[in-house]
Design a protein around this motif. Structure first.
Motif, PDB file in Angstrom:
ATOM      1  N   LEU A   6      54.506 -11.576 109.032  1.00 64.03           N
ATOM      2  CA  LEU A   6      55.450 -11.472 107.916  1.00 64.03           C
ATOM      3  C   LEU A   6      56.223 -10.159 107.987  1.00 64.03           C
ATOM      4  CD1 LEU A   6      53.228 -12.845 104.993  1.00 64.03           C
ATOM      5  CD2 LEU A   6      55.098 -14.024 106.168  1.00 64.03           C
ATOM      6  N   ALA A   7      55.543  -9.073 108.381  1.00 60.84           N
ATOM      7  CA  ALA A   7      56.224  -7.784 108.517  1.00 60.84           C
ATOM      8  C   ALA A   7      57.260  -7.823 109.627  1.00 60.84           C
ATOM      9  CB  ALA A   7      55.198  -6.682 108.782  1.00 60.84           C
ATOM     10  N   LEU A   8      56.926  -8.433 110.762  1.00 61.45           N
ATOM     11  CA  LEU A   8      57.870  -8.537 111.868  1.00 61.45           C
ATOM     12  C   LEU A   8      59.099  -9.352 111.469  1.00 61.45           C
ATOM     13  CD1 LEU A   8      55.670  -9.140 115.049  1.00 61.45           C
ATOM     14  CD2 LEU A   8      57.084  -7.144 114.520  1.00 61.45           C
ATOM     15  N   VAL A   9      58.875 -10.436 110.751  1.00 62.19           N
ATOM     16  CA  VAL A   9      59.986 -11.282 110.308  1.00 62.19           C
ATOM     17  C   VAL A   9      60.920 -10.502 109.387  1.00 62.19           C
ATOM     18  CG1 VAL A   9      60.518 -13.264 108.844  1.00 62.19           C
ATOM     19  CG2 VAL A   9      58.789 -13.476 110.631  1.00 62.19           C
ATOM     20  N   THR A  10      60.348  -9.734 108.473  1.00 59.74           N
ATOM     21  CA  THR A  10      61.160  -8.932 107.554  1.00 59.74           C
ATOM     22  C   THR A  10      61.932  -7.849 108.292  1.00 59.74           C
ATOM     23  OG1 THR A  10      59.515  -9.307 105.816  1.00 59.74           O
ATOM     24  CG2 THR A  10      61.097  -7.520 105.466  1.00 59.74           C
ATOM     25  N   LEU A  11      61.282  -7.149 109.212  1.00 62.01           N
ATOM     26  CA  LEU A  11      61.935  -6.083 109.971  1.00 62.01           C
ATOM     27  C   LEU A  11      63.056  -6.634 110.848  1.00 62.01           C
ATOM     28  CD1 LEU A  11      58.864  -3.898 111.011  1.00 62.01           C
ATOM     29  CD2 LEU A  11      60.628  -3.346 109.321  1.00 62.01           C
ATOM     30  N   ALA A  12      62.872  -7.824 111.399  1.00 59.86           N
ATOM     31  CA  ALA A  12      63.917  -8.424 112.224  1.00 59.86           C
ATOM     32  C   ALA A  12      65.185  -8.674 111.412  1.00 59.86           C
ATOM     33  CB  ALA A  12      63.419  -9.720 112.848  1.00 59.86           C
ATOM     34  N   GLY A  13      65.024  -9.106 110.170  1.00 60.86           N
ATOM     35  CA  GLY A  13      66.188  -9.328 109.320  1.00 60.86           C
ATOM     36  C   GLY A  13      66.921  -8.040 109.003  1.00 60.86           C
ATOM     37  N   LEU A  14      66.184  -6.989 108.661  1.00 61.46           N
ATOM     38  CA  LEU A  14      66.813  -5.702 108.364  1.00 61.46           C
ATOM     39  C   LEU A  14      67.479  -5.122 109.609  1.00 61.46           C
ATOM     40  CD1 LEU A  14      64.053  -4.126 106.091  1.00 61.46           C
ATOM     41  CD2 LEU A  14      66.311  -4.968 105.375  1.00 61.46           C
ATOM     42  N   ALA A  15      66.845  -5.300 110.771  1.00 61.17           N
ATOM     43  CA  ALA A  15      67.445  -4.813 112.007  1.00 61.17           C
ATOM     44  C   ALA A  15      68.746  -5.547 112.320  1.00 61.17           C
ATOM     45  CB  ALA A  15      66.458  -4.967 113.164  1.00 61.17           C
ATOM     46  N   ALA A  16      68.836  -6.821 111.960  1.00 59.04           N
ATOM     47  CA  ALA A  16      70.081  -7.572 112.165  1.00 59.04           C
ATOM     48  C   ALA A  16      71.202  -7.011 111.311  1.00 59.04           C
ATOM     49  CB  ALA A  16      69.851  -9.046 111.854  1.00 59.04           C
ATOM     50  N   VAL A  17      70.876  -6.568 110.100  1.00 62.51           N
ATOM     51  CA  VAL A  17      71.893  -5.934 109.249  1.00 62.51           C
ATOM     52  C   VAL A  17      72.368  -4.632 109.878  1.00 62.51           C
ATOM     53  CG1 VAL A  17      72.374  -4.954 106.972  1.00 62.51           C
ATOM     54  CG2 VAL A  17      70.918  -6.973 107.172  1.00 62.51           C
ATOM     55  N   ARG A  20      74.919  -3.083 115.415  1.00 58.95           N
ATOM     56  CA  ARG A  20      76.357  -2.813 115.431  1.00 58.95           C
ATOM     57  C   ARG A  20      77.163  -4.020 115.894  1.00 58.95           C
ATOM     58  NH1 ARG A  20      80.254  -0.219 118.919  1.00 58.95           N
ATOM     59  NH2 ARG A  20      81.803   0.911 117.662  1.00 58.95           N
ATOM     60  N   ARG A  21      76.652  -4.760 116.851  1.00 62.14           N
ATOM     61  CA  ARG A  21      77.383  -5.874 117.446  1.00 62.14           C
ATOM     62  C   ARG A  21      76.747  -7.207 117.075  1.00 62.14           C
ATOM     63  NH1 ARG A  21      82.369  -4.131 119.038  1.00 62.14           N
ATOM     64  NH2 ARG A  21      82.173  -2.129 120.112  1.00 62.14           N
ATOM     65  N   PRO A  22      77.524  -8.293 117.099  1.00 66.76           N
ATOM     66  CA  PRO A  22      76.967  -9.609 116.755  1.00 66.76           C
ATOM     67  C   PRO A  22      75.878 -10.082 117.701  1.00 66.76           C
ATOM     68  CG  PRO A  22      79.366  -9.650 116.565  1.00 66.76           C
ATOM     69  CD  PRO A  22      79.011  -8.335 117.208  1.00 66.76           C
ATOM     70  N   LEU A  23      75.978  -9.757 119.014  1.00 67.92           N
ATOM     71  CA  LEU A  23      75.000 -10.290 119.966  1.00 67.92           C
ATOM     72  C   LEU A  23      73.577  -9.812 119.675  1.00 67.92           C
ATOM     73  CD1 LEU A  23      74.394 -12.032 122.370  1.00 67.92           C
ATOM     74  CD2 LEU A  23      75.002 -10.121 123.866  1.00 67.92           C
ATOM     75  N   PRO A  24      73.334  -8.497 119.521  1.00 69.82           N
ATOM     76  CA  PRO A  24      71.964  -8.098 119.179  1.00 69.82           C
ATOM     77  C   PRO A  24      71.518  -8.615 117.811  1.00 69.82           C
ATOM     78  CG  PRO A  24      73.441  -6.202 119.133  1.00 69.82           C
ATOM     79  CD  PRO A  24      74.188  -7.320 119.765  1.00 69.82           C
ATOM     80  N   ALA A  25      72.454  -8.717 116.856  1.00 68.25           N
ATOM     81  CA  ALA A  25      72.091  -9.264 115.548  1.00 68.25           C
ATOM     82  C   ALA A  25      71.672 -10.725 115.672  1.00 68.25           C
ATOM     83  CB  ALA A  25      73.264  -9.130 114.579  1.00 68.25           C
ATOM     84  N   ALA A  26      72.428 -11.500 116.471  1.00 74.28           N
ATOM     85  CA  ALA A  26      72.076 -12.902 116.677  1.00 74.28           C
ATOM     86  C   ALA A  26      70.736 -13.027 117.396  1.00 74.28           C
ATOM     87  CB  ALA A  26      73.175 -13.605 117.472  1.00 74.28           C
ATOM     88  N   ALA A  27      70.484 -12.137 118.363  1.00 75.62           N
ATOM     89  CA  ALA A  27      69.206 -12.167 119.078  1.00 75.62           C
ATOM     90  C   ALA A  27      68.049 -11.869 118.131  1.00 75.62           C
ATOM     91  CB  ALA A  27      69.237 -11.164 120.227  1.00 75.62           C
ATOM     92  N   LEU A  28      68.241 -10.932 117.221  1.00 77.54           N
ATOM     93  CA  LEU A  28      67.194 -10.596 116.262  1.00 77.54           C
ATOM     94  C   LEU A  28      66.913 -11.756 115.309  1.00 77.54           C
ATOM     95  CD1 LEU A  28      68.307  -6.944 115.524  1.00 77.54           C
ATOM     96  CD2 LEU A  28      66.043  -7.602 116.386  1.00 77.54           C
ATOM     97  N   VAL A  29      67.974 -12.411 114.839  1.00 72.79           N
ATOM     98  CA  VAL A  29      67.788 -13.554 113.945  1.00 72.79           C
ATOM     99  C   VAL A  29      67.153 -14.719 114.697  1.00 72.79           C
ATOM    100  CG1 VAL A  29      68.974 -15.246 112.490  1.00 72.79           C
ATOM    101  CG2 VAL A  29      69.658 -12.847 112.417  1.00 72.79           C
ATOM    102  N   ALA A  30      67.532 -14.882 115.971  1.00 73.31           N
ATOM    103  CA  ALA A  30      66.899 -15.922 116.781  1.00 73.31           C
ATOM    104  C   ALA A  30      65.406 -15.653 116.932  1.00 73.31           C
ATOM    105  CB  ALA A  30      67.570 -15.986 118.151  1.00 73.31           C
ATOM    106  N   ALA A  31      65.060 -14.403 117.218  1.00 72.89           N
ATOM    107  CA  ALA A  31      63.641 -14.043 117.332  1.00 72.89           C
ATOM    108  C   ALA A  31      62.917 -14.275 116.015  1.00 72.89           C
ATOM    109  CB  ALA A  31      63.507 -12.586 117.770  1.00 72.89           C
ATOM    110  N   GLN A  32      63.570 -13.922 114.910  1.00 70.89           N
ATOM    111  CA  GLN A  32      62.972 -14.144 113.593  1.00 70.89           C
ATOM    112  C   GLN A  32      62.708 -15.623 113.361  1.00 70.89           C
ATOM    113  OE1 GLN A  32      65.413 -14.216 109.914  1.00 70.89           O
ATOM    114  NE2 GLN A  32      64.329 -12.326 109.404  1.00 70.89           N
ATOM    115  N   THR A  33      63.683 -16.461 113.693  1.00 71.37           N
ATOM    116  CA  THR A  33      63.550 -17.901 113.497  1.00 71.37           C
ATOM    117  C   THR A  33      62.401 -18.467 114.326  1.00 71.37           C
ATOM    118  OG1 THR A  33      65.937 -18.055 113.097  1.00 71.37           O
ATOM    119  CG2 THR A  33      64.780 -20.105 113.576  1.00 71.37           C
ATOM    120  N   GLY A  61      64.171 -24.041 115.254  1.00 70.46           N
ATOM    121  CA  GLY A  61      64.424 -22.638 115.571  1.00 70.46           C
ATOM    122  C   GLY A  61      64.973 -22.461 116.966  1.00 70.46           C
ATOM    123  N   VAL A  62      64.414 -23.197 117.926  1.00 73.71           N
ATOM    124  CA  VAL A  62      64.912 -23.120 119.300  1.00 73.71           C
ATOM    125  C   VAL A  62      66.362 -23.594 119.370  1.00 73.71           C
ATOM    126  CG1 VAL A  62      64.630 -24.052 121.635  1.00 73.71           C
ATOM    127  CG2 VAL A  62      62.619 -23.360 120.315  1.00 73.71           C
TER     128      VAL A  62
END
Length: 204
Positions: A6-17, A20-33, A61-62
């Motif tokens: 649960l902590a990792l999922v929450t941190l992934a969302g905050l890291a996506a915010v 700086r760029r959409p690609l790492p944000a999308a990767a973080l949300v993908a990992a969260q999913t 998610g995949v």
């Protein structure tokens, strides 16, 4: 779901915010999913229905992760969004919103209070993505993050939805992401940017 997941999922969302760029944000949300799907599969009850529902959540998610990452990778913006708030400012604002929402949302009947807080935090993080990021793709990521919060709540809830309802929700979400990916490409082709203010004709 375990506390560390649960902590990792929450941190992934905050890291996506903060990304700086959409690609790492999308990767973080993908990992969260994928983490939410894997957690659901690990926590699935012994019944065939519970296992099938968790497996469907993981497959969804995949699918949505693949579509989102492919859309970001194929669309290269010539004009970056350098006029957004600084990373620390975005992260601070998102964290403040998450803390306020978690503090204000009462218990809503889940077996695990930590899962309730995580679900509320993810919905708040999705809202922060919409408010703090200007690229249209972040609106799609916001939907995914908020839906992950709903999934966390659903996995922790005692009852389960009929499998056909879960399949319909998964199909709708995959279709939404696919359509949004097509729109993202067309918007960048037409305006040279995915900045949402350009769509209103008010870009500075």
């Amino acid at each position: 779901m375990s506390a560390w997941l649960l902590a990792l999922v929450t941190l992934a969302g905050l890291a996506a915010v903060a990304a700086r760029r959409p690609l790492p944000a999308a990767a973080l949300v993908a990992a969260q999913t994928l983490l939410v799907g894997a957690g659901a599969l690990a926590a699935a009850p012994g019944s065939a229905h519970g296992t099938a529902a968790a497996a469907m959540l993981l497959l969804k998610g995949v699918a949505v992760s693949g579509i989102t990452l492919a859309a970001v990778h194929r669309v290269r913006e010539p004009r970056p969004h350098d006029d957004e708030p600084a990373m620390l400012a975005r992260l601070g604002a998102a964290l403040a919103l998450v803390l306020v929402v978690v503090a204000l949302v009462p218990e809503f009947g889940l077996d695990d209070r930590a899962a309730e807080r995580t679900a509320a935090a993810l919905v708040a993080t999705g809202l922060a993505l919409v408010l703090l990021r200007r690229a249209t793709l972040f609106a799609v990521l916001a939907v995914l993050v908020a839906e992950n919060g709903v999934a966390v709540a659903a996995v922790t809830a005692g009852g389960v939805l009929p499998l056909v309802v879960e399949a319909g929700i998964a199909f709708d979400l995959v279709a939404l992401v696919a359509v949004a990916a097509i729109m993202q490409r067309r918007i960048v082709a037409a305006f040279g940017t995915s900045d949402s203010s350009a769509l209103r004709g008010v870009r500075d």
